[in-house]
Design a protein around this motif. Structure first.
Motif, mmCIF file in Angstrom:
data_model
loop_
_atom_site.group_PDB
_atom_site.id
_atom_site.type_symbol
_atom_site.label_atom_id
_atom_site.label_comp_id
_atom_site.label_asym_id
_atom_site.label_seq_id
_atom_site.Cartn_x
_atom_site.Cartn_y
_atom_site.Cartn_z
ATOM 1 N N ARG A 1 3.173 -60.590 -36.741
ATOM 2 C CA ARG A 1 3.548 -60.444 -35.332
ATOM 3 C C ARG A 1 2.346 -60.071 -34.462
ATOM 4 O O ARG A 1 2.357 -59.045 -33.787
ATOM 5 N N ASP B 1 -0.385 -59.859 -31.447
ATOM 6 C CA ASP B 1 -0.278 -59.934 -29.998
ATOM 7 C C ASP B 1 -1.573 -60.572 -29.493
ATOM 8 O O ASP B 1 -2.574 -59.886 -29.313
ATOM 9 N N GLU C 1 -2.775 -61.814 -26.724
ATOM 10 C CA GLU C 1 -3.398 -61.353 -25.494
ATOM 11 C C GLU C 1 -4.116 -60.019 -25.719
ATOM 12 O O GLU C 1 -5.268 -59.841 -25.311
ATOM 13 N N ARG D 1 -0.844 -52.589 -34.330
ATOM 14 C CA ARG D 1 0.269 -53.176 -33.587
ATOM 15 C C ARG D 1 1.137 -54.076 -34.447
ATOM 16 O O ARG D 1 2.329 -54.187 -34.257
ATOM 17 N N SER D 2 0.499 -54.728 -35.431
ATOM 18 C CA SER D 2 1.251 -55.731 -36.166
ATOM 19 C C SER D 2 1.938 -55.156 -37.401
ATOM 20 O O SER D 2 2.703 -55.826 -38.054
#
Ligand code: ADP
Ligand code: MG
Length: 626
Positions: free
Chosen positions: A537, A539, A541, A574-575
């Motif tokens: 997953r 991100d 950006e 984050r992932s």
């Protein structure tokens, strides 16, 4: 009048003579004034008796060089000042009958005379209705005249050079820090006893203690002994006729070897009393180990006629007139409070024991690797079984983490009924295989994993651990120059400034070596073509923006490793399995087994711990078994 033994005494009118006043006072001082702390006690008590609300205590050299007490109490007029240094001069007692109901802290009229006889003392004081203040000095017993002086309402007493004229006494004084500690102990007790007054203490110009006038008992305990104790206190309150008890009890786990944190206050006077030590012992009977002394801050208020405070010169011991009744009343109140309180030891305490232990055992910040467990020999628990097995896991780690090659470890989200842990661990052997990864595991709040260990248990932060796993995998792939890239079906477009696009354009190759495949889409747009496959997953950006920031910071071609550290670090975070993802037993097993072969899985890449371990030893401490 000396004479050698055996010689007849010289003939004088009388052998027995009355001692000069100054000598009498010095002898009396021996009872009241032992050290700076006793001076502070007497002076602060006087200030409190004078109705002061703000009391400031300035000290130099632990109080030996200077004790100055400034109060905003009622003050003394010139006639009172003249009497203040006279022995047995007091405003608090008039006749013998008054001794039966003493409500003030002082009453013997001894303190100022005694202190003045062994120091250079001065008092400046002004009452409310005087326009001018007055001043008087006492130099080792020589009392000077009362002179006019300025000054605010209230009293300032300075005691300089304590025991300057009694060198024998002076020799008994301890180091500055010791004397200061004793002074602070006295002030703290008074500050806990007298909730109506604010206190400030300075030492050699530095503020060392203060409580504001508005602080309640819990606030004062917090200021004095810390939040840990203050947050755990249990309120106590009870009435029996005219006797009232009010205060705070600490749960049994705070109990100490001595009674120094048992603070009883009687009508605002701190006191030590054997009966009260027994009250607490009896109240905690069955709640804690006998050899320890509970911590408590308790105020008694009762008719002064029910106690005799005139037992000891320092007035810290008393005699209760109805001590049996008082005893059982207090025990009952305290036991009731205890039985209603939540006495469970918070895990935090356990944590502290565990950390203290690991600091002791690993002085250079060494963290034992919990993943690869040594086999259990002969059915007993080897206390050293958690030592890291260096090197042995390195080869299989590579296999596990590079999805393209070798026997692939099951990723989170996949099921792995057949994963051969023992094989992957090489020499780790049977026991490690069974205990490390078979569970059962408990998942708490979809965030923490709990698992049994042969000599304790462990709590794992699933997100932090997975983050470390992803990060280590990426790092290895980058180092080996073969980052597996997941190409985007439809490139993501990220808007940047022209300058940023230029900067990215200049480093496309370096970025691609870290698995970040970008292309320039327009002068202000970057297209994300592919990202490291290990990132779940991702991100796009955020990764591009982090990369831009990293390029700006370094200003030159970043080495791939730097990009991993700077960009993929956050990306891994984050992932990763977020706090909040429910995991099945198999997923947990897979996560732990993959992490177990990492060189470092004790902290997440940002340095937060991934796991907290409790050994039997920690549990035994928590349950007072040792
Ligand atoms: P005691 O406190 O036992 O009366 P002390 O020698 O400590 O004896 O003090 C003598 C008297 O001086 C007190 O009774 C009180 O009237 C007066 N006094 C001492 N300190 C203060 C003060 N800070 N403010 C007002 N009066 C004071
Ligand atoms: Mg006094």
């Amino acid at each position: 009048m000396t004479s050698k033994p055996g010689e007849p005494r010289p003939q004088t009118a009388s052998h027995i003579v009355e001692l000069p006043e100054a000598v009498k006072n010095q002898i009396a001082a021996g009872e009241v004034v032992e050290r700076p702390a006793s001076v502070v006690k007497e002076l602060v008590e006087n200030a409190l008796d004078a109705g002061a609300h703000e009391i400031r205590i300035d000290l130099e050299e632990g109080g030996v060089k200077l004790v100055r007490v400034i109060d905003d109490g009622c003050g003394m007029g010139p006639e009172d000042l003249l009497m203040a240094f006279c022995p047995h001069a007091t405003s608090k007692l008039r006749e013998v009958a008054d001794l039966d109901h003493i409500a003030s802290l002082g009453f013997r009229g001894e303190a100022l005379a005694s202190i003045g006889s062994v120091s250079r003392a001065s008092i400046v004081s002004r009452t409310t209705d005087e326009a001018m203040g007055h001043r008087i000095e006492n130099r080792g017993g020589e009392i000077g005249p009362v002179l006019e002086a300025g000054g605010a309402r209230g009293t300032t007493i300075e005691i300089r050079d304590l025991f300057y004229n009694t060198p024998a006494r002076r020799r008994f004084l301890k180091r500055t820090q010791t004397e200061l500690a004793r002074v602070l102990d006295v002030v703290q007790r008074l500050a806990l006893a007298q909730l109506e007054a604010g206190f400030v203490v300075t030492h050699d110009g530095k503020r060392v203690y203060d409580v504001e006038r508005t602080m309640d008992l819990a606030g004062r305990v917090r200021r004095t002994f810390g939040a840990d104790l203050a947050d755990s206190l249990v309120a106590v309150s009870g009435v029996d006729g005219t006797v009232r008890v009010e205060g705070l009890l600490a749960p049994p786990r705070f109990a100490r070897r001595d009674t120094s944190r048992q603070m009883w206050f009687l009508n605002g006077r701190p006191l030590r009393d054997k009966v009260l030590v027994r009250v607490l012992k009896q109240a905690f009977h069955g709640f804690q180990v006998e050899a320890r002394h509970p911590v408590a801050f308790l105020s008694l208020s009762m008719d002064p006629a029910l106690v005799d405070v005139n037992v000891h010169p320092t007035k810290s011991e008393v005699r209760f007139r109805e001590d049996r009744r008082l005893f059982s009343f207090l025990v009952a109140v305290l036991r009731r409070a205890l039985s209603e309180a939540d006495l469970a030891t918070p895990g935090e305490d356990l944590l502290r024991t565990a950390w203290r232990r690991s600091e002791r055992e690993a002085p250079q910040g060494y963290l034992p690797n919990p993943g690869a467990l040594e086999p259990l020999r002969g059915g007993t628990v080897d206390p050293g079984s958690f030592r890291a097995r260096e090197g042995t896991a390195a080869a299989s780690e590579r296999d596990l983490l590079v999805p393209a090659a070798g026997p692939r470890a099951p990723g989170v989200g996949e099921t792995s009924g057949t994963f051969d842990v023992a094989g992957a661990l090489g020499a780790a052997g049977e026991w490690g295989a069974q205990d490390a990864f078979e569970g059962p595991y408990l998942q708490i709040a979809n965030t923490y994993l709990l698992r049994r260990l042969p000599d304790g248990f462990e709590i794992i932060d699933q997100h932090a651990l997975h983050e470390r796993l992803t990060f280590e995998g990426l790092k290895r792939q980058v180092e080996e120059g073969q980052v597996e890239v997941q190409r985007r079906l439809i490139p993501d477009l990220v808007e940047l400034s022209r300058a940023e696009v230029k900067a990215v354009e200049a480093q496309l190759e370096a970025l691609s070596a870290s698995g970040i495949e970008l292309s320039v889409f327009s002068p202000t747009t970057i297209a994300v073509q592919g990202l490291p496959a290990l990132l779940r997953r991702p991100d796009p950006e955020a990764i591009v923006r982090d990369a831009v920031a990293a390029l700006e910071r370094t200003g030159k071609a970043p080495r791939p490793f730097e990009l991993v550290e700077e960009v993929l670090h956050s990306a891994a975070c984050r992932s990763s399995v977020m706090a909040g993802d429910p995991l099945t037993q198999d997923e947990i097993r897979a996560l732990l087994s993959r992490a177990s072969v990492l060189e470092s899985d004790q902290t997440c890449p940002h340095g937060r711990p991934t796991r907290v371990r409790f050994r039997l030893a920690d549990l035994e401490k928590a349950f007072h078994r040792r």
